[in-house]
Design an enzyme around this catalytic site. Structure first.
Site, PDB file in Angstrom:
ATOM      1  N   GLU A 441      29.281  65.258   6.777  1.00 52.70           N
ATOM      2  CA  GLU A 441      29.542  65.771   8.111  1.00 52.70           C
ATOM      3  C   GLU A 441      30.862  65.230   8.637  1.00 52.70           C
ATOM      4  OE1 GLU A 441      25.900  64.756  10.041  1.00 52.70           O
ATOM      5  OE2 GLU A 441      26.399  62.639  10.248  1.00 52.70           O
ATOM      6  N   CYS A 442      31.585  66.089   9.324  1.00 51.36           N
ATOM      7  CA  CYS A 442      32.857  65.797   9.967  1.00 51.36           C
ATOM      8  C   CYS A 442      33.847  65.189   8.971  1.00 51.36           C
ATOM      9  CB  CYS A 442      32.649  64.909  11.187  1.00 51.36           C
ATOM     10  SG  CYS A 442      33.985  65.057  12.407  1.00 51.36           S
ATOM     11  N   GLY A 443      34.138  63.896   9.046  1.00 54.33           N
ATOM     12  CA  GLY A 443      35.095  63.311   8.119  1.00 54.33           C
ATOM     13  C   GLY A 443      34.706  63.493   6.671  1.00 54.33           C
TER      14      GLY A 443
END
Length: 575
Positions: A441-443
């Site tokens: 998720e995200c990064g």
């Protein structure tokens, strides 16, 4: 089991208070950090909490207290779950300090308390310490406090600290006006002091925290609060907080808006887990977290540690209870970092009620550190063993891994280092090719792309598992709560099931032309709904930081997917 030993039957004394502000920038974080350090100096064990989905403030809190800080969120999780989590996490502490988010009444809705600091204070029965910025005002400060006091009569604002006073005389003026108009004690103050300004929360700040560069700020805030605040009165307020009780199993429900589908009927893995742990049956509400009274004998050790049952019952082997698995407590075990077993637990504590216990590798360093502590704990409570590793230190995927969890953080700040760690990137590719469950998720989502373009325009090769390129932007591209709905069956969810989370990033994901876009979710926020993320086979990734407690079967499914993978194709990862 003796009914009197059940946690929902025992009164729980938790000295506590909420530090709230009149708005963002009022100084609540400075006050919180100073109080955490000041009370720690007195020899108290202080447990810090942060309202809402913030990751940076908990990093400050952990640096000050030496204990993993924890998020409390009344929108992403149910009130029952949040209360149970607060009680478990604060059990070993002398004092709990809960830092608010934005202003006291700011939340998800314009006319309700949903997701606000005020709602969390009410749900936890916590007295409120209100921080008021009194620059350039006198008696008007009383009007501000009076308004906060009257907006929600059920909320107890127990004391006030005034921030950015011009002088001791200024402090005496606002103190007298607030106490006369509101009947609330003003117990302390801070002067205007540029030395107390917290550095701008740009990406890359966390490494400064980890290196100890903010220690002088923490100490200065504590020094000034000790000099200008009646800490003994604040401790009395905390100690007088109302007695709490653990919610019963049926009260730890899914959040409103989550799927109504009963996981025990729709998902064999979830059903098997819930049957074996006693977490629910066909008559119980969907998504219920197995409560202390319902755990089998195999979980007795956890329940003993968390107040769940008598010491005479058999020792347990389930590998996690939230209060005992802070990331900061990770220890080296061979070539990986592993969560330690419970105190005095036998080595078989890593076994679950569904042997063998799968290993989920969790990237944990300055580039990957945005994890809700209870997400990791829920995975462990569902039967996983969590192995921490550091891509920035040159480590590859632990050979023991049966699954991978790449959280968010600051990969753009360390893109060159990540690109240079061939063991990590090749390990990700090999894991994906071998069918190992891989959630990001995200990064972590950014790192699974083909490349990452940093703010300076430099292009860095990434894992190339997702047919896209990440490009950093000068301005924030997304911020806010999200409710995500699975477009098809995937690693965490069945089609139509939902999770809640939060999105915050400065990058854009650009998918390669002609490549099929295999979205993970429909993501809903204030601006509407749009498809988001990527899901194919064993890989699932998206920008949203989801909270597993919003739909607990998602944690069970990830662990069961890793269990299914256990023992297969591992030779590919060790070369």
């Amino acid at each position: 089991m003796n009914e009197r030993s059940r946690p929902e039957q025992l009164p729980q004394h938790r000295p506590r208070f909420v530090v709230a502000g009149t708005g963002s920038g009022s100084g609540k974080t400075t006050v919180t950090l100073g109080l955490l350090r000041a009370f720690a100096r007195r020899g108290l064990t202080v447990q810090a909490f942060k309202c809402g989905p913030d990751y940076i403030d908990p990093a400050y809190h952990a640096a000050v207290t030496g204990r993993t800080a924890r998020n409390l969120d009344s929108w992403m999780t149910s009130g029952g779950y949040m209360l149970e989590y607060f009680l478990r996490s604060s059990e070993a502490a002398d004092l709990s300090v809960i830092e608010g988010v934005m202003g006291l009444y700011d939340g998800k809705e314009a006319t309700a308390l949903t997701g606000s600091t005020a709602e969390i204070a009410l749900l936890t029965g916590s007295p409120v310490l209100l921080v008021v910025d009194v620059r350039s005002m006198g008696r008007s400060a009383a009007a501000i406090v009076l308004g906060f006091q009257q907006l929600e009569p059920g909320l107890r604002i127990a004391a006030v600290i005034v921030n950015r006073c011009g002088s001791a005389s200024h402090y005496r003026t606002v103190k007298a006006s607030i106490e006369a108009a509101c009947g609330i004690p003003v117990i302390g103050w801070l002067a205007r002091d540029e030395g107390l300004d917290i550095p701008e929360r740009h990406l890359g700040l966390l490494p400064a925290v980890e290196r100890g560069e903010l220690e002088p700020l923490f100490d200065r805030a504590a020094d000034l609060l000790e000099a200008g605040t009646d800490l003994d009165v604040l401790l009395q307020i905390a100690a007088a907080a109302s007695v709490l009780h653990y919610p019963a199993a049926g009260e730890i429900l899914p959040v409103e808006g989550s799927t109504e589908e009963n996981p025990s009927e729709s998902d064999p893995a979830a059903r098997k887990h819930l049957q074996e742990t006693g977490g629910q049956d066909a008559q119980e509400p969907p998504g219920v977290l197995p409560a202390a009274a319902h755990y089998p004998a195999a979980a007795a050790k956890i329940l003993q540690e968390t107040g769940g049952q008598d010491a005479q019952e058999p020792p347990g082997v389930l590998p996690a209870a939230a209060a005992h698995y802070p990331v900061a407590a990770a220890k080296k075990a061979g070539n990986i970092q592993c969560y330690p077993p419970l105190d005095n637990a036998a080595p078989q504590a890593f076994a679950s009620v569904n042997d063998p216990a799968p290993v989920i590798a969790v990237a944990q360093d300055a580039a990957f550190n945005f994890y809700y502590a209870d997400n990791l704990e829920l995975l462990a409570r569902a039967g996983a063993r969590l192995a921490l590793f550091s891509p920035l230190s040159g480590e590859g995927i632990p050979p023991e891994a049966d699954g991978i969890y790449l959280g968010g953080g600051f990969p753009e700040e360390f893109a060159a280092t990540i690109a240079g760690n061939s063991a990590f990137l090749l390990g990700l590719r090999a894991a994906a090719a071998a069918g190992m469950p891989l959630y990001a998720e995200c990064g972590g989502y950014m790192v699974l792309a083909r490349s990452l373009t940093d703010r300076a325009g430099a292009v860095h090769e990434m894992a190339g598992i997702i047919p896209a390129h990440t490009v950093m932007q000068d301005r924030r591209t997304a911020l806010g709560y999200r409710e995500v709905t699975a477009r098809a069956d995937c690693l965490l969810l069945k089609q139509g099931e939902r999770l809640r989370g939060h999105e915050f990033h400065y990058s854009l994901m650009s998918y390669s032309p002609g490549e099929p876009r295999l979205y993970a979710y429909d993501s809903s926020g204030r601006s509407g709904s749009q498809p988001e993320g990527y899901a194919q086979g064993n890989v699932m990734a998206a920008y949203a930081h989801i909270h597993l407690a919003s739909h607990i079967p998602a944690a069970i499914r990830l662990v069961e997917a890793c269990r299914s993978y256990h023992g297969s194709n591992k030779d590919m990862l060790c070369t």
